[in-house]
Design a protein around this motif. Structure first.
Motif, PDB file in Angstrom:
ATOM      1  N   GLU A   1      -0.370  -4.255  -0.614  1.00  0.00           N
ATOM      2  CA  GLU A   1      -1.549  -5.106  -0.426  1.00  0.00           C
ATOM      3  C   GLU A   1      -1.665  -5.522   1.039  1.00  0.00           C
ATOM      4  O   GLU A   1      -0.724  -6.069   1.609  1.00  0.00           O
ATOM      5  N   ILE A   2      -2.830  -5.279   1.615  1.00  0.00           N
ATOM      6  CA  ILE A   2      -3.111  -5.683   2.989  1.00  0.00           C
ATOM      7  C   ILE A   2      -4.266  -6.669   2.935  1.00  0.00           C
ATOM      8  O   ILE A   2      -5.356  -6.329   2.477  1.00  0.00           O
TER       9      ILE A   2
ATOM     10  N   ARG B   1       1.595   1.135  11.802  1.00  0.00           N
ATOM     11  CA  ARG B   1       2.708   0.460  12.472  1.00  0.00           C
ATOM     12  C   ARG B   1       2.849  -0.983  12.008  1.00  0.00           C
ATOM     13  O   ARG B   1       3.967  -1.516  11.973  1.00  0.00           O
ATOM     14  N   MET B   2       1.759  -1.614  11.648  1.00  0.00           N
ATOM     15  CA  MET B   2       1.862  -2.962  11.084  1.00  0.00           C
ATOM     16  C   MET B   2       2.469  -2.928   9.681  1.00  0.00           C
ATOM     17  O   MET B   2       3.274  -3.793   9.328  1.00  0.00           O
ATOM     18  N   ILE B   3       2.094  -1.933   8.886  1.00  0.00           N
ATOM     19  CA  ILE B   3       2.668  -1.823   7.540  1.00  0.00           C
ATOM     20  C   ILE B   3       4.173  -1.635   7.631  1.00  0.00           C
ATOM     21  O   ILE B   3       4.945  -2.256   6.889  1.00  0.00           O
ATOM     22  N   ASN B   4       4.629  -0.778   8.552  1.00  0.00           N
ATOM     23  CA  ASN B   4       6.058  -0.518   8.727  1.00  0.00           C
ATOM     24  C   ASN B   4       6.764  -1.640   9.486  1.00  0.00           C
ATOM     25  O   ASN B   4       7.984  -1.670   9.550  1.00  0.00           O
ATOM     26  N   ARG B   5       5.978  -2.561  10.071  1.00  0.00           N
ATOM     27  CA  ARG B   5       6.479  -3.690  10.846  1.00  0.00           C
ATOM     28  C   ARG B   5       7.087  -3.281  12.188  1.00  0.00           C
ATOM     29  O   ARG B   5       7.974  -3.965  12.721  1.00  0.00           O
ATOM     30  N   LEU B   6       6.617  -2.161  12.730  1.00  0.00           N
ATOM     31  CA  LEU B   6       6.971  -1.842  14.104  1.00  0.00           C
ATOM     32  C   LEU B   6       6.247  -2.779  15.060  1.00  0.00           C
ATOM     33  O   LEU B   6       6.723  -3.046  16.164  1.00  0.00           O
ATOM     34  N   ILE B   7       5.077  -3.252  14.646  1.00  0.00           N
ATOM     35  CA  ILE B   7       4.373  -4.326  15.336  1.00  0.00           C
ATOM     36  C   ILE B   7       3.915  -5.333  14.292  1.00  0.00           C
ATOM     37  O   ILE B   7       3.767  -4.996  13.115  1.00  0.00           O
ATOM     38  N   ASP B   8       3.710  -6.566  14.709  1.00  0.00           N
ATOM     39  CA  ASP B   8       3.313  -7.625  13.782  1.00  0.00           C
ATOM     40  C   ASP B   8       1.800  -7.813  13.788  1.00  0.00           C
ATOM     41  O   ASP B   8       1.147  -7.652  14.822  1.00  0.00           O
ATOM     42  N   PRO B   9       1.230  -8.176  12.655  1.00  0.00           N
ATOM     43  CA  PRO B   9      -0.196  -8.522  12.632  1.00  0.00           C
ATOM     44  C   PRO B   9      -0.462  -9.770  13.463  1.00  0.00           C
ATOM     45  O   PRO B   9       0.373 -10.684  13.514  1.00  0.00           O
ATOM     46  N   SER B  10      -1.604  -9.815  14.114  1.00  0.00           N
ATOM     47  CA  SER B  10      -2.025 -11.042  14.788  1.00  0.00           C
ATOM     48  C   SER B  10      -2.540 -12.055  13.775  1.00  0.00           C
ATOM     49  O   SER B  10      -2.521 -13.270  14.018  1.00  0.00           O
ATOM     50  N   GLN B  11      -2.982 -11.529  12.633  1.00  0.00           N
ATOM     51  CA  GLN B  11      -3.565 -12.373  11.592  1.00  0.00           C
ATOM     52  C   GLN B  11      -3.471 -11.629  10.271  1.00  0.00           C
ATOM     53  O   GLN B  11      -3.499 -10.401  10.223  1.00  0.00           O
ATOM     54  N   GLY B  12      -3.345 -12.359   9.170  1.00  0.00           N
ATOM     55  CA  GLY B  12      -3.323 -11.746   7.852  1.00  0.00           C
ATOM     56  C   GLY B  12      -1.917 -11.489   7.342  1.00  0.00           C
ATOM     57  O   GLY B  12      -0.922 -11.792   8.012  1.00  0.00           O
ATOM     58  N   SER B  13      -1.830 -10.916   6.140  1.00  0.00           N
ATOM     59  CA  SER B  13      -0.547 -10.719   5.470  1.00  0.00           C
ATOM     60  C   SER B  13      -0.478  -9.343   4.824  1.00  0.00           C
ATOM     61  O   SER B  13      -1.496  -8.768   4.433  1.00  0.00           O
TER      62      SER B  13
ATOM     63  N   GLY C   1       4.708  -7.715  -4.564  1.00  0.00           N
ATOM     64  CA  GLY C   1       4.666  -9.172  -4.634  1.00  0.00           C
ATOM     65  C   GLY C   1       5.368  -9.888  -3.505  1.00  0.00           C
ATOM     66  O   GLY C   1       5.219 -11.108  -3.352  1.00  0.00           O
ATOM     67  N   ALA C   2       6.141  -9.189  -2.670  1.00  0.00           N
ATOM     68  CA  ALA C   2       6.861  -9.818  -1.558  1.00  0.00           C
ATOM     69  C   ALA C   2       6.056  -9.663  -0.269  1.00  0.00           C
ATOM     70  O   ALA C   2       5.497  -8.595   0.001  1.00  0.00           O
ATOM     71  N   GLU C   3       6.003 -10.716   0.533  1.00  0.00           N
ATOM     72  CA  GLU C   3       5.248 -10.672   1.783  1.00  0.00           C
ATOM     73  C   GLU C   3       6.103 -10.040   2.877  1.00  0.00           C
ATOM     74  O   GLU C   3       6.929 -10.706   3.515  1.00  0.00           O
ATOM     75  N   VAL C   4       5.919  -8.765   3.108  1.00  0.00           N
ATOM     76  CA  VAL C   4       6.743  -8.048   4.078  1.00  0.00           C
ATOM     77  C   VAL C   4       6.371  -8.408   5.514  1.00  0.00           C
ATOM     78  O   VAL C   4       7.161  -8.194   6.436  1.00  0.00           O
ATOM     79  N   SER C   5       5.183  -8.958   5.722  1.00  0.00           N
ATOM     80  CA  SER C   5       4.766  -9.328   7.079  1.00  0.00           C
ATOM     81  C   SER C   5       5.519 -10.543   7.604  1.00  0.00           C
ATOM     82  O   SER C   5       5.407 -10.873   8.789  1.00  0.00           O
ATOM     83  N   ARG C   6       6.288 -11.208   6.764  1.00  0.00           N
ATOM     84  CA  ARG C   6       7.075 -12.365   7.198  1.00  0.00           C
ATOM     85  C   ARG C   6       8.568 -12.056   7.325  1.00  0.00           C
ATOM     86  O   ARG C   6       9.353 -12.922   7.716  1.00  0.00           O
ATOM     87  N   LEU C   7       8.972 -10.853   6.980  1.00  0.00           N
ATOM     88  CA  LEU C   7      10.396 -10.526   6.937  1.00  0.00           C
ATOM     89  C   LEU C   7      11.017 -10.492   8.331  1.00  0.00           C
ATOM     90  O   LEU C   7      10.391 -10.068   9.302  1.00  0.00           O
ATOM     91  N   ARG C   8      12.256 -10.916   8.404  1.00  0.00           N
ATOM     92  CA  ARG C   8      13.039 -10.854   9.637  1.00  0.00           C
ATOM     93  C   ARG C   8      14.467 -10.427   9.282  1.00  0.00           C
ATOM     94  O   ARG C   8      14.895 -10.540   8.149  1.00  0.00           O
TER      95      ARG C   8
ATOM     96  N   GLN D   1      12.004  -1.535   6.160  1.00  0.00           N
ATOM     97  CA  GLN D   1      11.798  -0.333   6.960  1.00  0.00           C
ATOM     98  C   GLN D   1      12.574   0.851   6.394  1.00  0.00           C
ATOM     99  O   GLN D   1      12.240   1.999   6.691  1.00  0.00           O
ATOM    100  N   ARG D   2      13.580   0.574   5.584  1.00  0.00           N
ATOM    101  CA  ARG D   2      14.247   1.642   4.834  1.00  0.00           C
ATOM    102  C   ARG D   2      13.366   2.088   3.668  1.00  0.00           C
ATOM    103  O   ARG D   2      13.200   3.285   3.422  1.00  0.00           O
ATOM    104  N   ASP D   3      12.782   1.119   2.960  1.00  0.00           N
ATOM    105  CA  ASP D   3      11.938   1.429   1.803  1.00  0.00           C
ATOM    106  C   ASP D   3      10.580   1.986   2.198  1.00  0.00           C
ATOM    107  O   ASP D   3       9.909   2.643   1.393  1.00  0.00           O
TER     108      ASP D   3
END
Length: 285
Positions: A9-10, A51-63, A68-75, A83-85
């Motif tokens: 979900e984007i 690249r945002m989906i894979n989290r190579l770069i972060d979104p400026s806005q949105g999730s 069900g897990a918010e991957v855009s917040r992962l650290r 990034q493995r999955d």
């Protein structure tokens, strides 16, 4: 939500680079098991979105959510697990040229192993057997002991796919995987991605410049222009008007010929056989 029905979900995702907006307020839902082709001109935002989906770069806005897990917040380690999955295949292959093919494929296991095991650089017999099986599946096992840098572009891309398989991903992203390949190697690579999608049920999202390829391999096509989604539907809905929405017109206001987006053998033969260079290869577009 089960893994077999996990949805990507984007929600309202944008990405800005200074004053420039590369991706603008994207809303997208991709159910598990779809093979999605993203098309559009260069600079439309396709690569930035992946690249945002894979989290190579972060979104400026949105999730961004998966299962069900918010991957855009992962650290940290949760981000490494995502990034493995969510494996990524690049146009430039991103192999280590001096290492042999088998070792390059085994590098896909790094996020499954302990730091201690990785420091030792030792892979188990089972991992080596899995890597060889991945190479056999892609018909390049005979290159296993060659330095990756000695392979052709098409072979290197297949090695990159084998490495991605070693991650045992739930989502496979491919950023222009055939852009630098000749038509025959492009077909081999796309056949491989389709086989992974159909046999494993892995979600595949790939950026493509070629409409014929998107129609042939993808059961859903997303068209982007100026960072926004302007088309989202099945291949049969990608008609003349939809193509114009995605690619616009040339400097004279004429429609962009679909032929110029194609690398297929059939398209090239049809173009070469055309009596007039101004006659469209496919009159319906």
């Amino acid at each position: 939500m089960s893994a077999s029905s996990a949805t990507l979900e984007i929600r309202g995702v944008s990405r800005r680079f200074g004053k420039n907006t590369a991706v603008s307020a994207i809303d997208l839902s991709i159910p598990q098991g779809q093979m999605v082709g993203i098309i559009g001109r260069s600079g439309a935002g396709k690569s930035t979105l992946l690249r945002m989906i894979n989290r190579l770069i972060d979104p400026s806005q949105g999730s961004i959510f998966f299962d069900g897990a918010e991957v855009s917040r992962l650290r940290g380690s949760p981000l490494r697990r995502w990034q493995r999955d969510c494996a990524m295949i690049f146009q430039q292959f991103n192999l280590v040229p001096r290492l042999d093919v088998l070792t390059n494929v085994l590098l896909g296991r790094l996020n499954h192993r302990s730091t201690f095991s990785n420091l030792l650089g030792m892979f188990t017999r089972a991992e080596c057997a899995e890597a060889v099986a991945a190479l056999e599946r892609l018909d390049i096992a005979r290159t296993a002991l060659q330095p990756a840098g000695t392979l052709s572009g098409g072979q290197q891309q297949r090695v990159a796919i084998a490495r991605a398989l070693m991650q045992q991903p739930k989502v496979l992203l491919a950023d222009e995987p055939i852009a630098s390949l000749d038509p025959l190697n492009a077909k081999v690579v796309m056949d491989s991605l389709q086989d992974i999608n159909l046999r494993e049920g892995i979600t595949v999202v790939t950026n493509l410049h070629t409409l014929d390829t998107a129609r042939t391999y993808c059961n859903r096509i997303i068209g982007m222009a100026a960072g926004k989604i302007v088309f989202d539907g099945p291949p049969e809905a990608l008609n003349r008007e939809a193509v114009r929405q995605v690619y616009g017109a040339d400097s004279n206001g004429a429609e962009i010929s679909e032929a110029i987006t194609s690398t297929s053998i059939a398209y090239k033969q049809k173009i070469e056989a055309s009596a007039s260079p101004l006659e469209p290869a496919f009159p319906g577009y």
